[in-house]
Motif scaffolding. Sequence first.
Motif, PDB file in Angstrom:
ATOM      1  N   SER A  78      12.690  16.683  25.176  1.00 35.20           N
ATOM      2  CA  SER A  78      12.715  16.101  23.843  1.00 35.20           C
ATOM      3  C   SER A  78      13.672  14.918  23.890  1.00 35.20           C
ATOM      4  N   ASP A  79      13.641  14.119  22.846  1.00 33.30           N
ATOM      5  CA  ASP A  79      14.468  12.922  22.820  1.00 33.30           C
ATOM      6  C   ASP A  79      15.951  13.246  22.830  1.00 33.30           C
ATOM      7  N   SER A  80      16.313  14.448  22.389  1.00 36.94           N
ATOM      8  CA  SER A  80      17.724  14.758  22.287  1.00 36.94           C
ATOM      9  C   SER A  80      18.300  15.276  23.607  1.00 36.94           C
ATOM     10  N   THR A  81      17.473  15.414  24.614  1.00 35.29           N
ATOM     11  CA  THR A  81      17.989  15.824  25.915  1.00 35.29           C
ATOM     12  C   THR A  81      18.785  14.669  26.518  1.00 35.29           C
ATOM     13  N   VAL A  82      19.960  14.992  27.027  1.00 32.59           N
ATOM     14  CA  VAL A  82      20.799  13.965  27.636  1.00 32.59           C
ATOM     15  C   VAL A  82      20.914  14.287  29.124  1.00 32.59           C
ATOM     16  N   THR A  83      20.309  13.452  29.954  1.00 33.49           N
ATOM     17  CA  THR A  83      20.307  13.711  31.387  1.00 33.49           C
ATOM     18  C   THR A  83      21.473  12.995  32.050  1.00 33.49           C
ATOM     19  N   VAL A  84      22.277  13.767  32.769  1.00 29.28           N
ATOM     20  CA  VAL A  84      23.428  13.199  33.457  1.00 29.28           C
ATOM     21  C   VAL A  84      23.050  13.012  34.924  1.00 29.28           C
ATOM     22  N   GLY A  85      23.502  11.920  35.509  1.00 27.70           N
ATOM     23  CA  GLY A  85      23.280  11.707  36.941  1.00 27.70           C
ATOM     24  C   GLY A  85      24.616  11.629  37.646  1.00 27.70           C
ATOM     25  N   SER A  86      24.602  11.785  38.971  1.00 26.79           N
ATOM     26  CA  SER A  86      25.834  11.527  39.715  1.00 26.79           C
ATOM     27  C   SER A  86      25.506  11.065  41.117  1.00 26.79           C
ATOM     28  N   LYS A  87      26.500  10.441  41.738  1.00 25.49           N
ATOM     29  CA  LYS A  87      26.297   9.880  43.071  1.00 25.49           C
ATOM     30  C   LYS A  87      26.476  10.958  44.138  1.00 25.49           C
ATOM     31  N   THR A  88      26.394  10.513  45.369  1.00 28.84           N
ATOM     32  CA  THR A  88      26.300  11.490  46.456  1.00 28.84           C
ATOM     33  C   THR A  88      27.637  11.916  47.032  1.00 28.84           C
ATOM     34  N   PHE A  89      28.709  11.718  46.323  1.00 26.27           N
ATOM     35  CA  PHE A  89      29.960  12.221  46.896  1.00 26.27           C
ATOM     36  C   PHE A  89      30.698  13.105  45.895  1.00 26.27           C
ATOM     37  N   THR A  90      31.538  13.959  46.448  1.00 33.11           N
ATOM     38  CA  THR A  90      32.097  15.077  45.701  1.00 33.11           C
ATOM     39  C   THR A  90      32.731  14.677  44.370  1.00 33.11           C
ATOM     40  N   GLU A  91      33.577  13.636  44.393  1.00 35.05           N
ATOM     41  CA  GLU A  91      34.288  13.289  43.166  1.00 35.05           C
ATOM     42  C   GLU A  91      33.313  12.936  42.040  1.00 35.05           C
ATOM     43  N   ASN A  92      32.302  12.160  42.402  1.00 33.12           N
ATOM     44  CA  ASN A  92      31.350  11.747  41.376  1.00 33.12           C
ATOM     45  C   ASN A  92      30.536  12.932  40.858  1.00 33.12           C
ATOM     46  N   VAL A  93      30.198  13.844  41.762  1.00 35.59           N
ATOM     47  CA  VAL A  93      29.468  15.041  41.341  1.00 35.59           C
ATOM     48  C   VAL A  93      30.342  15.859  40.387  1.00 35.59           C
ATOM     49  N   LEU A  94      31.637  15.981  40.703  1.00 38.49           N
ATOM     50  CA  LEU A  94      32.568  16.706  39.832  1.00 38.49           C
ATOM     51  C   LEU A  94      32.610  16.081  38.435  1.00 38.49           C
ATOM     52  N   LEU A  95      32.725  14.739  38.398  1.00 39.66           N
ATOM     53  CA  LEU A  95      32.773  14.051  37.104  1.00 39.66           C
ATOM     54  C   LEU A  95      31.466  14.260  36.350  1.00 39.66           C
ATOM     55  N   GLY A  96      30.370  14.206  37.096  1.00 42.13           N
ATOM     56  CA  GLY A  96      29.061  14.437  36.477  1.00 42.13           C
ATOM     57  C   GLY A  96      29.009  15.810  35.825  1.00 42.13           C
ATOM     58  N   TRP A  97      29.523  16.794  36.547  1.00 41.94           N
ATOM     59  CA  TRP A  97      29.535  18.147  35.981  1.00 41.94           C
ATOM     60  C   TRP A  97      30.438  18.269  34.764  1.00 41.94           C
ATOM     61  N   MET A  98      31.587  17.548  34.810  1.00 40.73           N
ATOM     62  CA  MET A  98      32.483  17.602  33.639  1.00 40.73           C
ATOM     63  C   MET A  98      31.744  17.096  32.417  1.00 40.73           C
ATOM     64  N   GLY A  99      31.098  15.941  32.576  1.00 42.23           N
ATOM     65  CA  GLY A  99      30.333  15.389  31.462  1.00 42.23           C
ATOM     66  C   GLY A  99      29.255  16.362  31.008  1.00 42.23           C
ATOM     67  N   THR A 100      28.567  16.943  31.975  1.00 43.82           N
ATOM     68  CA  THR A 100      27.475  17.863  31.653  1.00 43.82           C
ATOM     69  C   THR A 100      27.988  19.070  30.865  1.00 43.82           C
ATOM     70  N   HIS A 101      29.110  19.650  31.349  1.00 41.76           N
ATOM     71  CA  HIS A 101      29.661  20.828  30.661  1.00 41.76           C
ATOM     72  C   HIS A 101      30.081  20.479  29.229  1.00 41.76           C
ATOM     73  N   LEU A 102      30.672  19.297  29.051  1.00 39.98           N
ATOM     74  CA  LEU A 102      31.090  18.907  27.708  1.00 39.98           C
ATOM     75  C   LEU A 102      29.886  18.695  26.792  1.00 39.98           C
ATOM     76  N   LEU A 103      28.840  18.091  27.350  1.00 44.90           N
ATOM     77  CA  LEU A 103      27.626  17.874  26.547  1.00 44.90           C
ATOM     78  C   LEU A 103      27.042  19.211  26.117  1.00 44.90           C
ATOM     79  N   ARG A 104      27.005  20.132  27.071  1.00 44.65           N
ATOM     80  CA  ARG A 104      26.431  21.450  26.755  1.00 44.65           C
ATOM     81  C   ARG A 104      27.307  22.199  25.755  1.00 44.65           C
ATOM     82  N   ALA A 105      28.635  22.007  25.889  1.00 45.99           N
ATOM     83  CA  ALA A 105      29.539  22.668  24.952  1.00 45.99           C
ATOM     84  C   ALA A 105      29.287  22.161  23.540  1.00 45.99           C
ATOM     85  N   ASN A 106      28.710  20.929  23.438  1.00 41.45           N
ATOM     86  CA  ASN A 106      28.363  20.376  22.136  1.00 41.45           C
ATOM     87  C   ASN A 106      26.945  20.735  21.710  1.00 41.45           C
TER      88      ASN A 106
END
Lengths: 551, 247
Positions: A78-106
Amino acid sequence: MGRNRKRMDAWKQGCSEKSTTPSCLHASRRPCLQSSILALLPSLPSPFRIRLSPLASRLSTLVLLTALLTIPVQGQDSDSTVTVGSKTFTENVLLGWMGTHLLRANGLAAPHRAELGGSRFLWEALVRGDIDAYPEYTGTLRQEILANRSIATSPDSLRAVLAAYGVGMTAPLGFNNTYALGMRADHADSLGIETIGDLREHPNLQLGFSNEFMDRSDGWPSLKRAYNLPQTARGVDHDIAYRGLNNGQLDVIDLYSTDAEIERYDLRVLEDTKEHFPAYEAIFLYRRDLRTRAPAAISALKRLEGQIPADTMQALNARSKIDQVDESTVAADFVNRTFGLATTADTNTRWERLRRYTADHLVLVGLSLGLAVLFGIPLGIIAAKRRILGPGILGIVGLIYTIPALALLAMMVPPLGLGRVPAVTALFLYSLLPIVWTTYTGLKDLSPPLLESAEALGLSPSAKLWRVEIPLAARSILAGVKIAIVINIGAATLGALIGAGGYGQPILTGIRRANLALILEGTVPAGLLTILALALFEGLERSLLPRSMRS
Amino acid sequence: MIQLDAVTKRYGAEVAVRNVSMELPGERTTVLIGPSGSGKSTLLRLIIGLTQPDAGTVTVDGQQLTQTNIRSLRHRMGYVIQDGGLFPHLTGRGNVALMAHHLGWTQDRIDARIDELTTLVQLPPDRLAQYPDELSGGQQQRVSLMRALMLDPSVLLLDEPLGALDPMIRTDLQDDLRDIFRRLGKTVIFVTHDIGEAGFFGDHVALLHDGAIEQQGRMATLVREPTSQFAADFIQAQRAPLEHLEE
């Protein structure tokens, strides 16, 4: 490992961490794979409006069934789905997950397409709308992605340029992951070195830098000039550089200021007093259309602003990279601790993961193989029957095959975006050759007396084709399909590079984390699937071929 | 009845059939005889339209062979080649019934016709369930003959049908074939290089040499009164081995 942030051509590693990731990201932006396949199906048998031999009709039923069965049954975004992406190294994946968890918490639906690729790849996916947000670094934007635009140093001018692309940016998340020079702390102490300038007094130090750093405009040559350093440096692989530092063969190496290894190896980061290295402030980029589509998403991402100091990021990197705790868990722990939330990590048991990889892999393989059989056999027949079209078809199909699978996959992304559509398309094209060729040679190699016998009976050309030629060539055609199965299942692991999931996903993560168990988690099932598919196919071959035609 | 009118066929520079005119009367067996390369198989292939003449015309049952009528005319002709030309992916029955299926015959009609033919060619009926490579050479040729006769054609073309069989089976099949030809009363054209076989089958024999008809007529006439040196040599060559034994 972990150095690829600035490697612009970095290979698109990717995967969709959520099983809900659909084959069509946004139905409104691109025609959907499922519907286009469905639209295709009814028209398939019509070119062959003649009575089929039992073999031919069984074969075509099989093809249709394969195609139908493998059409993914999935919900739409649906239009309200927010897809997060991240790059191929650990730090960026971690940041991607932080954003994802916060979005889901909302309360937002937020799939995370982790490890999608390099910076350029993520940027284009964002602009195109394949993803809605991803973590980036201001330095990467200024030095690489928008390097051809002259942007003033103020954050506002960067913001203005981004806005022209429909992209918004959060304030810095709190740490600057720039290039830095590092030494073993005890060694630095003994020589009294604290800043890069201090290196001038020690011309005999051994400097080993990553090859990229040796070349970059802000890398070694300009650094040497800026600080007037006397040493000559040599290019070393980054992982080996850490080992060289440890055993004393190297004294100074380049690193990122938040590298997990800094703490691990007790390194001193030399101060860049002349501010030679540009700032690489971590930020989140997001599509500006979220402001109307899902305004809560932007405020959720903004909660990370200023919350991650460099030493925190370093510790999180170390926990994930060195202690091998998966990124989703590390990120969930961090947001829970920082924001008092209770989000749970996206951890699955090995079996759950395996089931998801298998489902993804089967979709890729089934769809692309089904299509390859559907188009490959008729193309092979046309090539064998039409003197004018034949060389063209064989030439084009052969030419496609000369493209390395990896490159073919990459070429699909600009026109088709990320995910299953480009992966299936590339695999389909790649599987065509064996099928077209064996169909062609199978028909061309039929014994002339048999063909004349068919003709002397008075069979029409189409009846001759379906009742005599194709059944006689069936073994050869089926051999081609078998080769295609083997090639396809192997090549489909590359699909993970462009976010199509499958067995390639654990392999890619395993390579990044140097984790053999993860690599095997993809390799072993892929091998087993190949064996199983071949066994099934041989059973099928037995039921399709009369006993006189079996090998 | 089949008529060839000034037919010439070339393969590149080589002339396979040289200005041949002949009339093959109906309800009779005509044997085309000659050494390999004399053009006898090519003549057969011209008649069934597997190859087209460079000059001249072929007429079958009063219709001149063209690209448009060839397929329907083929339904009136049966064709048997040396190794049978049976399709390996079909059982004996599948081979025999292939054309009838394609033409939409009912299963009952097909079954009845196959029963008739099985009796005619004296094939044990259970053999029809076998694939060609599970049959002996003689059985393959019997199935091949059934396939050629399935649509009850008026013309039967046989290109060295016994050439690949060993002598005992060959003799058996020769007897059966002659019997079948006589009973059916079809226009039969039989190609062989074996003069004994030619004599056995032929009401009418045509000796071919280098793409042209060297001599034609009754077998006895050919043997007793060869009109050319080639005809005399050809007959003598096949007689020689046995004469040696008679001495």
